[in-house]
Scaffold this motif. Structure first.
Motif, PDB file in Angstrom:
ATOM      1  N   ILE A  44       0.832  -1.202   0.000  1.00  0.00           N
ATOM      2  CA  ILE A  44       0.000   0.000   0.000  1.00  0.00           C
ATOM      3  C   ILE A  44       0.869   1.255   0.000  1.00  0.00           C
ATOM      4  O   ILE A  44       0.649   2.190  -0.787  1.00  0.00           O
ATOM      5  CB  ILE A  44      -0.955  -0.004   1.213  1.00  0.00           C
ATOM      6  N   ILE A  45       1.859   1.307   0.884  1.00  0.00           N
ATOM      7  CA  ILE A  45       2.743   2.463   0.947  1.00  0.00           C
ATOM      8  C   ILE A  45       3.485   2.644  -0.374  1.00  0.00           C
ATOM      9  O   ILE A  45       3.648   3.759  -0.880  1.00  0.00           O
ATOM     10  CB  ILE A  45       3.740   2.304   2.106  1.00  0.00           C
ATOM     11  N   CYS A  46       3.925   1.525  -0.952  1.00  0.00           N
ATOM     12  CA  CYS A  46       4.663   1.563  -2.218  1.00  0.00           C
ATOM     13  C   CYS A  46       3.810   2.170  -3.327  1.00  0.00           C
ATOM     14  O   CYS A  46       4.253   3.071  -4.051  1.00  0.00           O
ATOM     15  CB  CYS A  46       5.114   0.151  -2.586  1.00  0.00           C
ATOM     16  N   LEU A  47       2.581   1.698  -3.472  1.00  0.00           N
ATOM     17  CA  LEU A  47       1.727   2.152  -4.569  1.00  0.00           C
ATOM     18  C   LEU A  47       1.262   3.592  -4.373  1.00  0.00           C
ATOM     19  O   LEU A  47       1.187   4.368  -5.331  1.00  0.00           O
ATOM     20  CB  LEU A  47       0.528   1.208  -4.711  1.00  0.00           C
ATOM     21  N   ILE A  48       0.939   3.958  -3.146  1.00  0.00           N
ATOM     22  CA  ILE A  48       0.522   5.338  -2.882  1.00  0.00           C
ATOM     23  C   ILE A  48       1.669   6.303  -3.173  1.00  0.00           C
ATOM     24  O   ILE A  48       1.475   7.362  -3.773  1.00  0.00           O
ATOM     25  CB  ILE A  48       0.046   5.485  -1.418  1.00  0.00           C
ATOM     26  N   SER A  49       2.872   5.928  -2.754  1.00  0.00           N
ATOM     27  CA  SER A  49       4.032   6.780  -2.990  1.00  0.00           C
ATOM     28  C   SER A  49       4.287   6.954  -4.483  1.00  0.00           C
ATOM     29  O   SER A  49       4.575   8.064  -4.957  1.00  0.00           O
ATOM     30  CB  SER A  49       5.272   6.193  -2.312  1.00  0.00           C
TER      31      SER A  49
END
Length: 306
Positions: A44-49
Motif C-alpha cells: 500500500i505504501i509503495c503504490l501510494i508513494s
C-alpha cells in the motif's frame, strides 16, 4: 466567493486538516508503529508513494513550469534574456542550497556525537567474529534498509537532531508548495496543483511522523512539530492569495517572480527527491512505474480544462 478563491481557501482548509490527521495517525494507531514494513502494508505504501510521484510529475511539467514560463514571457517580454528560465533556476538552487546546508549541519552534528561515544573495550574471540560475519540473524546485524520509505533520505534515522533538521527542511518546502497554489490565476490550474499537493502532503507528513516517533521524540514535541508543519502550506497559500488580490504593476511582477521561485522548488522536489526515492528502489519496479504513469495521466486529464 469566486470559484478560484473558493478552491484556494478550500485547499487551505483541506491541507490543514489532512496534514493534522495523517501526521497524528502514526502516533495513535499501533499498526503504524512498526520499524519495518511488510506484506500488504508495504504494498500500500509503495503504490501510494508511486502514484503521488506521478501526480507531482504531471503537475510540475504540465502546469507549474509551463504556466510560469507562459506568464513570464508576457510580463518580462521587454528583457532580452531568458528571465523565466533564470528565475526557475534561482528557485531550484535556493532549495538545493538549503538542503545542502541542512545536510552539512546534520553530518557535522552526527560526527561530533560519534566522536564522543566511547568504543567498547570488550574483546571478541575469532569465533565471535566469524559468527557475526556469517550469521544473518546475528543481533549485531543491521536491519535492511526499507526501500519504500517515501520522500527524503534518512527518514528512519535514529537521530533526534536529524529529525529536527528534516522537519525544518520540509517546512520550507511546504511554504513554497502553498505559494504555488495561492499564486494561481485560474480555477483549473489551482485545482490541479491543489490535488498534487494534497496527495503529496499526506504522504510527507505521515513519513515525518514515523521518523519523529522512531527518533524517540516526546509526544508533546511530536504534536508541536505536526501542528507547526500543518500550518506551513496554509501560510504559503495565504501569502499567495494576498499577493494576487493587488493587481498593480509591481505586485504583478512580484507575483511572477514568486511563481517562478515556487516552480523551481517544484522541479527540485519532483526530480531530485520524489522520483529518485521511488525509482531507485529495486522492489516492484514495473508496478511502481505503472502507478507513476497513472498519477501522471490523472494530471494530464485534468490539464485538458486548464
Amino acid at each position: 466567493m469566486e470559484p478560484l478563491l473558493a478552491v484556494k481557501v478550500g485547499c487551505l482548509v483541506a491541507l490543514l486538516f489532512l496534514t493534522l490527521i495523517c501526521g497524528m495517525a502514526p502516533a495513535f494507531i499501533s499498526w503504524f508503529l512498526k520499524k519495518s514494513v511488510t506484506g500488504i502494508y508495504e504494498l500500500i505504501i509503495c503504490l501510494i508513494s508511486s502514484f503521488a510521484a506521478g501526480i507531482f510529475l504531471g503537475a510540475c511539467l504540465l502546469h507549474v513550469v509551463a504556466g510560469f514560463l507562459s506568464d513570464a514571457a508576457v510580463e518580462l517580454a521587454y528583457i532580452n534574456y531568458p528571465m523565466g528560465e533564470l528565475i526557475l533556476s534561482f528557485g531550484f538552487f535556493l532549495v538545493l542550497l538549503i538542503e545542502r546546508i541542512v545536510l552539512q549541519i546534520s553530518q557535522r552534528s552526527e560526527s561530533t556525537v560519534q566522536e564522543n561515544i566511547p568504543m567498547p573495550s570488550t574483546p571478541q574471540s575469532p569465533d565471535d567474529n566469524y559468527q557475526e560475519k556469517n550469521d544473518p540473524q546475528s543481533e549485531k546485524s543491521l536491519p535492511p534498509e526499507d526501500p519504500h520509505n517515501h520522500v527524503h533520505p534518512h527518514v528512519y534515522s535514529n537521530s533526534s537532531f536529524r529529525s529536527l533538521i528534516l522537519f525544518c527542511s520540509l517546512s520550507v518546502h511546504s511554504v513554497f508548495e502553498g505559494l504555488a497554489i495561492g499564486l494561481q490565476s485560474n480555477y483549473s490550474s489551482a485545482l490541479e496543483i491543489a490535488i498534487a499537493v494534497l496527495i503529496h502532503k499526506g504522504i510527507i507528513v505521515f513519513s515525518l511522523s514515523l521518523k519523529l516517533i522512531q527518533s524517540m521524540t516526546r509526544p508533546a514535541w511530536l504534536i508541536t512539530y505536526i501542528v507547526i508543519f500543518s500550518l506551513m502550506s496554509p501560510i504559503g497559500i495565504t501569502i499567495g492569495i494576498i499577493v494576487t488580490l493587488k493587481k498593480t504593476t509591481i505586485v504583478t511582477l512580484v507575483q511572477t517572480i514568486l511563481a517562478g521561485i515556487s516552480s523551481g522548488t517544484f522541479i527540485y522536489v519532483t526530480f531530485l527527491e520524489i522520483l529518485p526515492q521511488e525509482l531507485n528502489s529495486g522492489d516492484r519496479p514495473l508496478l511502481k512505474v505503472l502507478f507513476i504513469i497513472i498519477g501522471f495521466t490523472v494530471m494530464a486529464v485534468i490539464a485538458i480544462w486548464a
